[in-house]
Design an enzyme around this catalytic site. Structure first.
Site, PDB file in Angstrom:
ATOM      1  N   GLY A 174      -4.988 -47.548  51.389  1.00  0.00           N
ATOM      2  CA  GLY A 174      -4.757 -46.235  50.782  1.00  0.00           C
ATOM      3  C   GLY A 174      -4.104 -45.321  51.803  1.00  0.00           C
ATOM      4  O   GLY A 174      -3.640 -45.773  52.866  1.00  0.00           O
ATOM      5  N   GLY A 215      -3.187 -34.886  41.032  1.00  0.00           N
ATOM      6  CA  GLY A 215      -3.136 -33.467  41.378  1.00  0.00           C
ATOM      7  C   GLY A 215      -2.234 -33.163  42.554  1.00  0.00           C
ATOM      8  O   GLY A 215      -1.201 -32.503  42.417  1.00  0.00           O
ATOM      9  N   GLU A 264      -5.539 -25.549  41.404  1.00  0.00           N
ATOM     10  CA  GLU A 264      -6.582 -26.414  40.842  1.00  0.00           C
ATOM     11  C   GLU A 264      -7.924 -25.731  40.994  1.00  0.00           C
ATOM     12  O   GLU A 264      -8.052 -24.714  41.689  1.00  0.00           O
ATOM     13  CB  GLU A 264      -6.580 -27.784  41.536  1.00  0.00           C
ATOM     14  CG  GLU A 264      -5.431 -28.660  41.062  1.00  0.00           C
ATOM     15  CD  GLU A 264      -5.379 -30.025  41.702  1.00  0.00           C
ATOM     16  OE1 GLU A 264      -6.408 -30.500  42.195  1.00  0.00           O
ATOM     17  OE2 GLU A 264      -4.292 -30.614  41.717  1.00  0.00           O
ATOM     18  N   HIS A 289     -15.392 -36.516  37.674  1.00  0.00           N
ATOM     19  CA  HIS A 289     -14.274 -35.651  37.288  1.00  0.00           C
ATOM     20  C   HIS A 289     -14.501 -35.226  35.849  1.00  0.00           C
ATOM     21  O   HIS A 289     -14.853 -36.057  34.999  1.00  0.00           O
ATOM     22  CB  HIS A 289     -12.958 -36.422  37.412  1.00  0.00           C
ATOM     23  CG  HIS A 289     -11.740 -35.554  37.366  1.00  0.00           C
ATOM     24  ND1 HIS A 289     -11.337 -34.934  36.204  1.00  0.00           N
ATOM     25  CD2 HIS A 289     -10.858 -35.180  38.326  1.00  0.00           C
ATOM     26  CE1 HIS A 289     -10.238 -34.223  36.458  1.00  0.00           C
ATOM     27  NE2 HIS A 289      -9.931 -34.352  37.750  1.00  0.00           N
ATOM     28  N   ARG A 305     -15.612 -28.403  40.441  1.00  0.00           N
ATOM     29  CA  ARG A 305     -15.604 -29.611  39.611  1.00  0.00           C
ATOM     30  C   ARG A 305     -17.001 -30.000  39.101  1.00  0.00           C
ATOM     31  O   ARG A 305     -17.154 -30.414  37.951  1.00  0.00           O
ATOM     32  CB  ARG A 305     -15.036 -30.734  40.472  1.00  0.00           C
ATOM     33  CG  ARG A 305     -14.699 -31.960  39.733  1.00  0.00           C
ATOM     34  CD  ARG A 305     -13.933 -32.887  40.632  1.00  0.00           C
ATOM     35  NE  ARG A 305     -12.520 -32.553  40.698  1.00  0.00           N
ATOM     36  CZ  ARG A 305     -11.634 -33.234  41.410  1.00  0.00           C
ATOM     37  NH1 ARG A 305     -12.027 -34.260  42.134  1.00  0.00           N
ATOM     38  NH2 ARG A 305     -10.372 -32.890  41.429  1.00  0.00           N
ATOM     39  N   HIS A 364     -15.586 -40.425  39.902  1.00  0.00           N
ATOM     40  CA  HIS A 364     -14.231 -40.231  40.422  1.00  0.00           C
ATOM     41  C   HIS A 364     -14.132 -40.376  41.931  1.00  0.00           C
ATOM     42  O   HIS A 364     -13.159 -40.896  42.442  1.00  0.00           O
ATOM     43  CB  HIS A 364     -13.778 -38.836  40.000  1.00  0.00           C
ATOM     44  CG  HIS A 364     -12.379 -38.484  40.419  1.00  0.00           C
ATOM     45  ND1 HIS A 364     -11.288 -39.182  39.968  1.00  0.00           N
ATOM     46  CD2 HIS A 364     -11.903 -37.497  41.228  1.00  0.00           C
ATOM     47  CE1 HIS A 364     -10.188 -38.643  40.488  1.00  0.00           C
ATOM     48  NE2 HIS A 364     -10.533 -37.633  41.274  1.00  0.00           N
ATOM     49  N   ARG A 418     -16.677 -32.404  46.526  1.00  0.00           N
ATOM     50  CA  ARG A 418     -15.363 -32.249  47.158  1.00  0.00           C
ATOM     51  C   ARG A 418     -14.484 -31.256  46.400  1.00  0.00           C
ATOM     52  O   ARG A 418     -14.403 -31.284  45.173  1.00  0.00           O
ATOM     53  CB  ARG A 418     -14.659 -33.606  47.213  1.00  0.00           C
ATOM     54  CG  ARG A 418     -13.248 -33.559  47.761  1.00  0.00           C
ATOM     55  CD  ARG A 418     -12.658 -34.946  47.880  1.00  0.00           C
ATOM     56  NE  ARG A 418     -12.533 -35.613  46.610  1.00  0.00           N
ATOM     57  CZ  ARG A 418     -11.498 -35.453  45.778  1.00  0.00           C
ATOM     58  NH1 ARG A 418     -10.490 -34.633  46.091  1.00  0.00           N
ATOM     59  NH2 ARG A 418     -11.460 -36.102  44.641  1.00  0.00           N
ATOM     60  N   SER A 470      -8.749 -34.838  49.213  1.00  0.00           N
ATOM     61  CA  SER A 470      -9.008 -36.192  49.722  1.00  0.00           C
ATOM     62  C   SER A 470      -7.780 -36.836  50.382  1.00  0.00           C
ATOM     63  O   SER A 470      -7.925 -37.524  51.389  1.00  0.00           O
ATOM     64  CB  SER A 470      -9.560 -37.092  48.623  1.00  0.00           C
ATOM     65  OG  SER A 470      -8.734 -37.029  47.496  1.00  0.00           O
TER      66      SER A 470
HETATM   67  C1  SIN Z   1      -6.942 -34.240  39.772  1.00  0.00           C
HETATM   68  O1  SIN Z   1      -5.728 -34.313  39.771  1.00  0.00           O
HETATM   69  O2  SIN Z   1      -7.587 -33.563  38.975  1.00  0.00           O
HETATM   70  C2  SIN Z   1      -7.711 -35.028  40.788  1.00  0.00           C
HETATM   71  C3  SIN Z   1      -7.455 -34.490  42.129  1.00  0.00           C
HETATM   72  C4  SIN Z   1      -8.567 -34.863  43.043  1.00  0.00           C
HETATM   73  O3  SIN Z   1      -9.398 -35.721  42.740  1.00  0.00           O
HETATM   74  O4  SIN Z   1      -8.660 -34.245  44.107  1.00  0.00           O
END
Ligand code: SIN
Length: 539
Positions: A22, A56, A121, A238, A284, A345, A380, A385
């Site tokens: 990753g 995101g 966000e 999520h 979140r 998530h 988080r 991330s």
């Molecule tokens: C998202 O796009 O909602 C996920 C982004 C994330 O997990 O930080």
């Protein structure tokens, strides 16, 4: 760097071994490649990881109107009192440099009029999320890094090669054993510096956004090798995965709500404003729990996401990946609201690691989602991330060349070590375990369910066998059992609710619990609980 050779065909010796591909693993590997020969070991294709599916973007304080301090404040706030302030400071201060470097490596973020476009966000006080191809940020990160890694003369990529165990000689990690898909023979990788970047554990749940590879293998291997795992009770759900058959669930990015979409319940009413002052842009964990509560009170398995306030042209250009996937699945984005439900998530949980990425085992570093440095606390902040993978990927790459080199004698011992047996479980356990974890250790937990699940998982754990060679699926099943057991243990132990860990029988946060919970294996492999402070999490 002088590299002694070990003339054994199934033994590879490298200056650095990176396990996982990753963002954290690839970024670390590219940095390490300037200092020596690097092996990147990855159990599937090079491009298959959680990073690939990130929509995101990357949260980072670039430009004059934002600051690392503001980004840090939002991160700490979302983390519900459990973020390590030092880790947050490092992330937000070193983040801009890491992102600029990512751009130099070929990452193409979306721009308008030459300027970087910044999205918003949940729980971010301002627009600071960089994105690429609208909602395909992770794919673009992987594209730019994997291309470089594949052609770098100092990097050798071993795809479809899955680690069976870490190798430990006299209290030091000296490499790992692995198997190659479709081959019987074990392969050994030996090095003075092993960097685990093997990702998360979302697959222990039936409903998850995570790809099939996320089975907690690195965490399980580190546990077996004697490392502590930390914050295993904190697994983030999520709030808006597309509600559909099959696994993994397709994510509908929080960026959609950042652009104005709102959640509605069965009666068609907005409900987030009554749950939190930030409404649909609340942290979140808050949104996920509110969605869950509305689903229960409506007696439905989903709520609806209403895009109608976003101008259509904008929606199509900003979210091409989401639009394409919805169309493929037969949704009419012009007239329908989209059914969404929470899905596992992200693991705030992981291998206890310090700010230099050191684990409890000399020679072994951990980065990215498999590591836990206390950065994300109990929840988080969105889009932190990938930034973590970049910042701590660099840090690991700075530390690894300074680790003591293995002597010829030690290398010889590592090479001759009898291969540790592979731990296997029956692949049929996997769906059962996923259902059990979803039911008993999901967004809401209580003592009775957690105990019941722990008992069942302990029974599966007793059935784990050791064999000379195995399939990836068998090894994954054993790792998932190990990791689920530890997540249950931690969730039972933390008798409060905080961030992503919500106990119906202890619904309030308790100041006495503002500390990290660690688990270490005793001689029989049973978990022993410990605690560390928020200020110095891995000590
Ligand atoms: C998202 O796009 O909602 C996920 C982004 C994330 O997990 O930080």
């Amino acid at each position: 760097m002088i590299t002694p050779r070990i003339p054994r065909p199934n033994i590879h010796q490298f200056d650095f071994i990176v396990i996982g591909s990753g963002v954290a693993g690839l970024f670390a590997a590219l940095h390490l490649a300037e200092r020596g020969r690097v092996a990147v070991i990855t159990k599937d294709a090079l491009t298959e990881s959680n990073t690939e599916y990130a929509q995101g973007g990357i949260a980072v304080a670039l430009g004059e109107e934002d600051s690392p301090e503001d980004h840090a404040r939002d991160t700490l706030e979302a983390g519900a009192g459990l973020c390590s302030p030092e880790a947050v400071e490092i992330l937000t201060r070193e983040g801009p440099g890491a992102v600029e470097e990512l751009m130099r490596l070929g990452m193409r973020f979306d721009r308008e009029g030459g300027e970087l476009v910044r999205g918003r966000e949940a729980a971010h006080g301002r627009r600071r999320i960089l994105h690429a191809s609208g909602d395909e940020t992770g794919h673009e990160v992987v594209r730019s890094l994997s291309r470089r890694a594949q052609v770098h003369p100092s990097i050798t990529v071993f795809e479809h090669t899955w680690m069976t165990d870490l190798l430990v000689v006299e209290g030091r990690c000296v490499g790992c054993d692995a198997m190659v898909h479709g081959e019987e023979e074990r392969v050994r990788f030996v090095s003075s510096a092993i960097i685990l970047a093997s990702g998360g554990l979302g697959q222990i749940y039936a409903v998850t956004t995570n790809p099939l590879v996320t089975t907690g293998d690195g965490m399980a291997a580190a546990w077996r090798a004697g490392c502590r795992l930390m914050d295993m009770e904190f697994i983030q759900f999520h709030p808006t995965a597309l509600y559909h058959e099959g696994s993994p669930k397709f994510l509908i990015s929080e960026a959609v709500r950042g652009e104005g979409a709102v959640l509605r319940n069965g009666a068609g009413d907005r409900f987030m404003p009554s749950h939190h002052p930030l409404g649909d842009l609340a942290p979140r964990d808050v949104v996920a729990r509110a969605v869950f509560a509305e689903m229960r009170s409506d007696g439905r398995d989903f709520v609806e996401l209403d895009f109608s306030s976003i101008p259509l042209e904008r929606f199509l250009s900003r979210f091409p990946g989401i639009v394409g996937e919805l169309r493929r699945r037969g949704f009419d984005i012009y007239s329908e609201r989209i059914p969404v439900a929470p899905a596992a998530h992200y693991a705030m949980a992981g291998i206890a690691s310090d700010l230099q990425c050191r684990t409890d085992l000399p020679g072994l570093l951990a980065i990215g989602e498999c590591a836990c440095i206390g950065l994300h606390g109990a929840n988080r902040l969105a889009s932190n991330s990938i930034l973590e993978g970049l910042v701590f990927g660099v840090r690991a790459a700075q530390l690894a060349p300074t680790l003591p080199r293995l002597s010829y004698e030690e290398l010889g011992v590592a090479a001759e070590l009898a291969p540790p047996p592979v731990r296997v479980g029956a692949p049929a356990i996997r769906p059962e375990l996923q259902r059990l974890m979803q039911q008993c250790a999901g967004m809401e937990r209580n003592e009775e369910d957690l105990r019941e699940a722990r008992e069942q998982v302990a029974t599966w754990a007793r059935g784990i066998a050791t064999v000379p060679a195995a399939s990836r699926e068998e090894a994954e099943a054993a790792n998932m059992v190990t990791i689920a057991r530890l997540a249950l243990e931690a969730a039972l132990t933390r008798t409060e609710s905080r961030g992503a860990h919500y106990r119906l029988d202890f619904p309030a946060a308790d100041e006495a619990w503002r500390r990290h919970l660690t688990l270490r294996a005793d001689e029989a492999g049973e978990p022993v609980v410990g605690f560390t402070s928020v200020e110095a999490p891995a000590e």
